[in-house]
Write a protein that holds these residues in place. Sequence first.
Motif, PDB file in Angstrom:
ATOM      1  N   UNK A   1      -5.703  -7.008  -2.645  1.00  0.00           N
ATOM      2  CA  UNK A   1      -5.419  -7.216  -4.064  1.00  0.00           C
ATOM      3  C   UNK A   1      -4.121  -6.539  -4.467  1.00  0.00           C
ATOM      4  N   UNK A   2      -3.881  -5.345  -3.946  1.00  0.00           N
ATOM      5  CA  UNK A   2      -2.650  -4.631  -4.276  1.00  0.00           C
ATOM      6  C   UNK A   2      -1.428  -5.374  -3.755  1.00  0.00           C
ATOM      7  N   UNK A   3      -1.484  -5.849  -2.522  1.00  0.00           N
ATOM      8  CA  UNK A   3      -0.356  -6.594  -1.953  1.00  0.00           C
ATOM      9  C   UNK A   3      -0.151  -7.904  -2.720  1.00  0.00           C
ATOM     10  N   UNK A   4      -1.234  -8.582  -3.056  1.00  0.00           N
ATOM     11  CA  UNK A   4      -1.110  -9.836  -3.803  1.00  0.00           C
ATOM     12  C   UNK A   4      -0.532  -9.611  -5.199  1.00  0.00           C
ATOM     13  N   UNK A   5      -0.960  -8.534  -5.855  1.00  0.00           N
ATOM     14  CA  UNK A   5      -0.400  -8.192  -7.163  1.00  0.00           C
ATOM     15  C   UNK A   5       1.089  -7.880  -7.038  1.00  0.00           C
TER      16      UNK A   5
ATOM     17  N   UNK B   1       2.054  -7.798   6.932  1.00  0.00           N
ATOM     18  CA  UNK B   1       1.294  -6.754   7.648  1.00  0.00           C
ATOM     19  C   UNK B   1       1.768  -5.345   7.283  1.00  0.00           C
ATOM     20  N   UNK B   2       3.077  -5.183   7.142  1.00  0.00           N
ATOM     21  CA  UNK B   2       3.621  -3.881   6.773  1.00  0.00           C
ATOM     22  C   UNK B   2       3.224  -3.495   5.345  1.00  0.00           C
ATOM     23  N   UNK B   3       3.294  -4.460   4.432  1.00  0.00           N
ATOM     24  CA  UNK B   3       2.909  -4.199   3.036  1.00  0.00           C
ATOM     25  C   UNK B   3       1.421  -3.867   2.945  1.00  0.00           C
ATOM     26  N   UNK B   4       0.594  -4.543   3.722  1.00  0.00           N
ATOM     27  CA  UNK B   4      -0.840  -4.222   3.752  1.00  0.00           C
ATOM     28  C   UNK B   4      -1.072  -2.812   4.279  1.00  0.00           C
ATOM     29  N   UNK B   5      -0.315  -2.445   5.296  1.00  0.00           N
ATOM     30  CA  UNK B   5      -0.447  -1.101   5.867  1.00  0.00           C
ATOM     31  C   UNK B   5      -0.038  -0.048   4.834  1.00  0.00           C
ATOM     32  N   UNK B   6       1.060  -0.293   4.128  1.00  0.00           N
ATOM     33  CA  UNK B   6       1.512   0.623   3.083  1.00  0.00           C
ATOM     34  C   UNK B   6       0.445   0.735   1.999  1.00  0.00           C
ATOM     35  N   UNK B   7      -0.067  -0.402   1.549  1.00  0.00           N
ATOM     36  CA  UNK B   7      -1.100  -0.406   0.506  1.00  0.00           C
ATOM     37  C   UNK B   7      -2.367   0.290   0.984  1.00  0.00           C
ATOM     38  N   UNK B   8      -2.751   0.024   2.216  1.00  0.00           N
ATOM     39  CA  UNK B   8      -3.970   0.630   2.755  1.00  0.00           C
ATOM     40  C   UNK B   8      -3.844   2.154   2.841  1.00  0.00           C
ATOM     41  N   UNK B   9      -2.672   2.621   3.312  1.00  0.00           N
ATOM     42  CA  UNK B   9      -2.461   4.070   3.403  1.00  0.00           C
ATOM     43  C   UNK B   9      -2.585   4.718   2.030  1.00  0.00           C
ATOM     44  N   UNK B  10      -2.068   4.072   1.012  1.00  0.00           N
ATOM     45  CA  UNK B  10      -2.124   4.656  -0.328  1.00  0.00           C
ATOM     46  C   UNK B  10      -3.536   4.610  -0.903  1.00  0.00           C
ATOM     47  N   UNK B  11      -4.223   3.502  -0.696  1.00  0.00           N
ATOM     48  CA  UNK B  11      -5.543   3.334  -1.310  1.00  0.00           C
ATOM     49  C   UNK B  11      -6.642   4.062  -0.554  1.00  0.00           C
ATOM     50  N   UNK B  12      -6.388   4.467   0.680  1.00  0.00           N
ATOM     51  CA  UNK B  12      -7.433   5.133   1.459  1.00  0.00           C
ATOM     52  C   UNK B  12      -7.134   6.608   1.661  1.00  0.00           C
ATOM     53  N   UNK B  13      -6.492   7.220   0.710  1.00  0.00           N
ATOM     54  CA  UNK B  13      -6.091   8.625   0.827  1.00  0.00           C
ATOM     55  C   UNK B  13      -7.256   9.586   0.735  1.00  0.00           C
TER      56      UNK B  13
END
Length: 184
Positions: A51-55, A28-40
């Motif tokens: 996809x970013x977290x899975x990669x 959940x934390x990694x998804x939140x980090x990825x989401x914050x970066x990708x939704x800037x």
Amino acid sequence: MGEVTQLIGRAREGDRDAFDRIFELLYPELRQVAHRRLSRGSGNDLMATTALVNECYLKFLQRETLTPSDRGHFLAYAATVMRSIIVDAARHAKTDRRGGEAEQVTLNSELIGALPAASDEILAVHAALEDLGRVDERLGRVVEMRYFGGLEDEEIAEALGLSARTVRRDWDKARLLLAHALRD
């Protein structure tokens, strides 16, 4: 010692179940980090959060050993991995945008050329960050963790063994240097 830190210790010794459990706990934390970066707000459609977290997970799997020592270091390393994934995706998108094997067609539109692509922004920040890292490695790490990893000051401070106040000062200094570099 927290559960994640204990699991990291076991994963460093080769326990694959512990490694999988780390990602399960931090997902959940990694998804939140990825989401914050990708939704800037940069119109970034290079990849989805999942996809970013899975990669990121797959990149971790490719490594022979797990080097982080605790949760903070793990998240900092995940920021580095996410940065490399995002930059690779931006490079690939830029290549695709230039046409690759496709037939070139010229459009007569001033507006299309005036809009910066998300991949261009990411690549420009990546290049400026590499230059900054050569001048001051710590500033580079702070920017990497914040911009590409989406970590907060306290998380960065924990990962780098600094105070949150020092991280804020480093962030302010790095922003000024990067703004100057990106203007040129």
